[in-house]
Design an enzyme around this catalytic site. Structure first.
Site, PDB file in Angstrom:
ATOM      1  N   GLY A 181      -5.669  -6.965   2.294  1.00 47.45           N
ATOM      2  CA  GLY A 181      -4.373  -6.985   2.960  1.00 47.45           C
ATOM      3  C   GLY A 181      -3.710  -8.350   2.977  1.00 47.45           C
TER       4      GLY A 181
ATOM      5  NE  ARG B  99      -4.402  -1.372   1.819  1.00 44.67           N
ATOM      6  CZ  ARG B  99      -5.367  -1.594   2.697  1.00 44.67           C
ATOM      7  NH1 ARG B  99      -5.163  -1.364   3.978  1.00 44.67           N
ATOM      8  NH2 ARG B  99      -6.537  -2.050   2.286  1.00 44.67           N
TER       9      ARG B  99
ATOM     10  CE  LYS C 239     -15.706 -13.273  14.277  1.00 46.79           C
ATOM     11  NZ  LYS C 239     -15.881 -12.108  15.143  1.00 46.79           N
TER      12      LYS C 239
ATOM     13  N   GLY D 112     -11.919  -4.335   1.900  1.00 47.53           N
ATOM     14  CA  GLY D 112     -13.364  -4.120   1.988  1.00 47.53           C
ATOM     15  C   GLY D 112     -13.882  -3.249   0.842  1.00 47.53           C
TER      16      GLY D 112
END
Ligand code: 3PG
Ligand code: MG
Length: 392
Positions: free
Chosen positions: A346, A36, A193, A369
């Site tokens: 990431g 990044r 999750k 995201g």
């Protein structure tokens, strides 16, 4: 998409505040994956070369708002960035009171999330950030899905607000890849999750032909198919949702495959001994930490047959060498595949670095995201704010 772009502006001598996504992994005070930071360099160098006084903003992690903590300080980022830019990068702690920066200099402001009101997109906070600059450049594609004071808020109040080259390029590349994608289209979504990715999985199901789930998400799907997952991380409350998604996939003539075999261990540790098990042979005291070799072959075959591959999230604990083979197989298959491949997130970027396959991926996004929300077809609030200012 229409918005003002940094390269159209005369920025010489101006205070240019660039919102970056420097949310990078750290270990013992050092940056462990700088993808990044490297992605931000062309924008920063362009601003410096054109004679701007450069103020950088970023968040790091999710600290308690309103509290400084060393753990979430951007100090390691300032140091690493200084090496990449080959010039000093000053870290400014209490920056809301004012930032002294000359043309050709770079100052990095301490973690925006230490400020009260950042997450709630507080107007007063956004206005004080805006007052520090002449031009605000939104270049943090990875945070464009957050409507926060340093992303969406400041765009509304800055004297001038524009998109930086990285943000523009991300949006352009993703739009080109996802308009009339080559089929079949395969998405690989890992992560711990189901609950945090339920809407993503659901909207991806309506866009892609096949969906491979990995990590803790896959464990919930394995449990949903009636297999015992022992001590594995999984979400029993979401078994019904997982079953519904499996049915959705079948209705479309596609599938969410369940691994045939898995790699298990008795503890979640770096050197834990690994055992390969059939998916129906996981013992009570074992946890699933990777896909097994037969499953890896199946998934690699799916990747070879795909026209477009979207990759977000590893399929195993690839940071531990005994549980890296599944993610490596995915990475290698993407590398040699002729499919148009897009990767983001990431952990995914870290896996791409670790397995050294960057050249074999068609487009690597800095977003996690944000990348998924874009793929889902959601509007990214910071982009919407730039468009609103352009059209006002
Ligand atoms: C990311 O890493 O996905 C971005 O930096 C956003 O971070 P956040 O999920 O903590 O808002
Ligand atoms: Mg390739």
């Amino acid at each position: 998409m229409s918005f003002l772009r940094m390269d159209e502006l005369d920025i010489g001598g101006k205070r240019v505040m660039i919102r970056e996504d420097f949310n990078v992994p750290l270990e013992a005070g050092r940056v462990t994956s700088d993808a990044r930071l490297r992605a931000a360099l062309p924008t920063i160098n362009m601003a410096l070369n054109r004679g701007a006084a450069v103020i950088l903003l970023s968040h790091l992690g999710r600290p308690n708002e309103g509290e400084y903590s060393d753990e979430f300080s951007l100090a390691p980022v300032a140091e690493h960035l200084s090496g990449l830019l080959n010039r000093p990068v000053k870290l400014k702690k209490d920056w809301l009171n004012g930032v002294d920066v000359e043309a050709g200099e770079v100052v990095l402001c301490e973690n925006v999330r230490f400020n009260n009101g950042e997450k709630g997109n507080d107007e007063t906070l956004a206005r004080s950030m805006a007052s520090l600059c002449d031009i605000f450049v939104m270049d943090a594609f990875g945070t464009a899905h957050r409507a926060q004071a340093s992303t969406e808020g400041v765009i509304r109040y800055a004297p001038v607000a524009c998109a930086g080259p990285l943000l523009s390029r991300e949006l352009y590349e993703l739009e080109s890849a996802l308009t009339n994608p080559e089929r079949p289209m395969l998405a690989i979504v890992g992560g711990s999750k189901v609950s945090t990715k339920l809407t993503v999985l659901e909207s991806l199901m309506s866009k892609v032909d096949e969906l491979i789930v990995g990590g803790g998400i896959a464990n919930t799907f394995i449990a949903a198919s009636g297999h015992d997952v022992g001590q594995s991380l999984y979400e029993p409350d979401l078994i019904h949702e997982a079953q519904r998604l499996i049915r959705m996939a079948h209705k479309k003539g596609g599938e969410i495959p369940i691994p045939k075999d898995v790699v298990v261990a008795k503890s979640f540790t770096k050197d834990a001994e690994a055992y390969v098990r059939g998916v129906d042979e996981v013992q009570q005291d074992e946890m699933i930490l990777d896909i097994g070799p037969l499953t890896a072959i199946d998934y690699a075959t799916m990747i070879q047959g795909a026209g477009t591959v979207i990759w977000n999230g590893p399929v195993g604990v690839f940071e531990f060498k005994n549980f890296a083979a599944g993610t490596r197989a995915i990475a290698d298959a993407i590398e040699i595949s002729n499919a148009f491949s897009i990767a983001g997130g990431g952990d995914t970027l870290a896996a791409i670095d670790q397995f050294n396959i960057a050249d074999g991926v068609s487009y690597i996004s800095t977003g996690g995201g944000a990348f998924l929300e874009y793929v889902e077809g959601k509007i990214l609030p910071a982009v919407a704010a730039l468009e609103a200012r352009f059209n006002a």
